[in-house]
Design an enzyme around this catalytic site. Structure first.
Site, PDB file in Angstrom:
ATOM      1  N   HIS A  60     120.120  63.316  70.164  1.00  0.00           N
ATOM      2  CA  HIS A  60     121.003  62.641  69.213  1.00  0.00           C
ATOM      3  C   HIS A  60     120.726  63.175  67.818  1.00  0.00           C
ATOM      4  CE1 HIS A  60     123.464  59.478  67.434  1.00  0.00           C
ATOM      5  NE2 HIS A  60     122.556  59.457  66.484  1.00  0.00           N
ATOM      6  N   ASP A  69     126.862  46.504  69.664  1.00  0.00           N
ATOM      7  CA  ASP A  69     126.797  47.535  68.632  1.00  0.00           C
ATOM      8  C   ASP A  69     128.193  47.953  68.194  1.00  0.00           C
ATOM      9  OD1 ASP A  69     125.478  49.610  67.002  1.00  0.00           O
ATOM     10  OD2 ASP A  69     126.680  50.895  68.297  1.00  0.00           O
ATOM     11  N   ARG A  76     129.714  46.604  59.894  1.00  0.00           N
ATOM     12  CA  ARG A  76     128.839  47.207  58.874  1.00  0.00           C
ATOM     13  C   ARG A  76     129.600  48.241  58.055  1.00  0.00           C
ATOM     14  NH1 ARG A  76     124.793  49.813  62.419  1.00  0.00           N
ATOM     15  NH2 ARG A  76     123.964  50.695  60.519  1.00  0.00           N
ATOM     16  N   SER A  93     121.030  50.464  66.406  1.00  0.00           N
ATOM     17  CA  SER A  93     122.375  50.865  66.832  1.00  0.00           C
ATOM     18  C   SER A  93     122.303  52.145  67.676  1.00  0.00           C
ATOM     19  CB  SER A  93     123.240  51.088  65.585  1.00  0.00           C
ATOM     20  OG  SER A  93     124.404  51.802  65.884  1.00  0.00           O
ATOM     21  N   LYS A 105     122.317  52.365  72.261  1.00  0.00           N
ATOM     22  CA  LYS A 105     123.278  53.150  73.050  1.00  0.00           C
ATOM     23  C   LYS A 105     122.561  54.195  73.897  1.00  0.00           C
ATOM     24  CE  LYS A 105     125.479  53.666  69.201  1.00  0.00           C
ATOM     25  NZ  LYS A 105     126.292  53.829  68.024  1.00  0.00           N
TER      26      LYS A 105
END
Ligand code: URA
Length: 425
Positions: free
Chosen positions: A84, A163, A170, A185, A189
């Protein structure tokens, strides 16, 4: 157990610590619509201002995972490892990296997102490939991981729904930048997706989400701890995002550049980061003898890319879209290119049509920027620094204005830059 949302907001407002039961309740009640958006926005702002303890962050993440399904990738039959990136300008690394690591025996379950603001999204880039589909069912995703080893698609609705709802809130309440909320968050995931290992590319600098290296380091540490606490082997690299990665910024142009890397070429910084992340992923997956450099050079990574594109309905041989409206930015004097501000380049690409203002907006697949020079290069007045491409000529003037501000020319070359600053495990 039930609570009053306002008591939970007051506790965090007054710098208190939320109990496990309060966290479980508020995340679940918000997902079910029992806690209202205005209450969750007040709580998110209190978290942004007053922070959370490591215990609170871990529980918040667990509650977000529990809000939806957790995929079981045990049928894939290979070690699973994902990557990620916190996002940057010209960051196309997922495209060459995913098939590269798959070619070496791991399975890479990449659930990716779309771009918002000045950073690009992997799904938008892949959709520049004619026919490529980014929606897979859980069964298709698992089967593709078993057969091809690589799948890049959108996260299904069932994954961490808390989320999905909270992130949208947000985004419009000025509370994206809270480190506990970013970490929970992202990690909720990734953990729910079922990967066995995870490598994080946490970026800092002008084009990154976290401009400050200390904040990026704290985010990286928080996420690594969360991964480990949930049984996911997690490491993070801290990488520089003051300058765009590679020479291409946009969707089809970044796919082109990824193909160069998969063919054994490509810009040095993209290759360096792709190989560093691949080595971390292979290590985390227990495939320590694999040689990613060889797999780029001998075509195995390209074969895995073609197999992945075909499996998702795309045509790997089809020509990519090219934008017809082009303008160049040239050096206004002799000297050295001292800087190329990533944020300004990202905003320029966004203005050309590559980005979106709201998440439902369409993007132009062919709009983008080609960087002809990178910092450190000697330049003469009139040399082309970058080329802006758009489908619609009306988009060029506003993009040119901001892109010109990205270019810094000095009499002396800049000092050396380190792309990978640190590793956190
Ligand atoms: N990306 C995410 O998925 N969540 C955040 O909070 C920030 C970036």
């Amino acid at each position: 157990m039930s609570f009053a949302a306002v008591d939970i907001i007051r506790t965090k407002r007054d710098k208190g610590v939320l109990s496990d039961a309060q966290i479980d309740w508020v995340v679940d009640a918000y997902t079910r619509g029992v806690v209202a958006d205005e209450q969750m926005s007040a709580l998110a702002m209190a978290i942004l201002l007053n922070g959370m303890t490591p215990g609170e962050i871990a529980r918040w993440t667990a509650a977000m995972i529990a809000s939806g399904e957790r995929l079981d990738l045990s049928k894939v039959g290979r070690p699973t490892v994902d990557k990620h990136s916190t996002g940057g300008v010209g960051d196309k690394i997922t495209l060459p990296l995913t098939p590269l690591v798959a070619a070496l025996g791991a399975a890479v379950p990449q659930l990716s997102g779309r771009g918002l603001g000045h950073t690009g999204g992997t799904l938008d880039k892949l959709e520049a490939i004619p026919g490529f589909g980014t929606k897979l069912t859980n069964e298709q995703f698992t089967e593709q991981l078993r057969t091809v080893g690589a799948a890049i698609c959108a996260a299904g609705e069932g994954l961490a729904p808390a989320d999905r709802k909270l992130y949208a809130l947000r985004d419009v309440t000025g509370t994206v930048e809270a480190i506990p909320l970013i970490a929970s968050s992202i990690m909720s995931k990734k953990i729910a997706e079922g990967t066995g290992a995870l490598v994080l590319d946490v970026k800092f600098g002008s084009g990154a989400f976290m401009r400050d290296v200390a904040d990026a380091r704290e985010l990286a540490r928080t996420m690594v701890e969360l991964g480990k606490a949930h049984g996911v082997t997690t490491v993070a690299l801290l990488t520089d995002m003051d300058v765009p990665l590679g020479r291409a910024v946009g969707h089809s142009v970044e796919v082109e550049e990824s193909l160069e890397v998969l063919a054994g070429g490509g810009p040095a910084d993209v290759v360096e980061l792709t190989l560093a992340l691949a080595r971390e992923m292979l290590d985390a997956a227990g495939l320590r003898d694999a040689d990613p450099q060889a797999a780029l050079a001998d075509g195995r990574a390209m074969d895995a890319w073609r197999a992945m594109v075909r499996a998702q309905g795309g045509d790997p041989e089809a020509p990519l879209p090219v934008a017809g409206e082009v303008e160049q930015i040239t050096a206004d004097r002799d000297g050295y290119l001292a800087g190329l501000d990533a944020y300004a380049v990202g905003v320029a690409a966004w203005r050309l049509g590559a980005g979106r203002a709201r998440k439902e907006d369409p993007v132009s697949a062919s709009a983008g920027i080609i960087l002809h020079r990178k910092p450190g290069a000697a330049v003469r007045a009139g040399d082309v620094i970058m080329e802006l491409r758009a489908e619609d000529a009306a988009r060029l003037p506003a993009a040119l204005e901001v892109a010109r501000g990205a270019v810094m020319i000095a009499d002396a070359p800049p000092g050396p830059r380190k792309l990978i600053l640190d590793r956190i495990s």
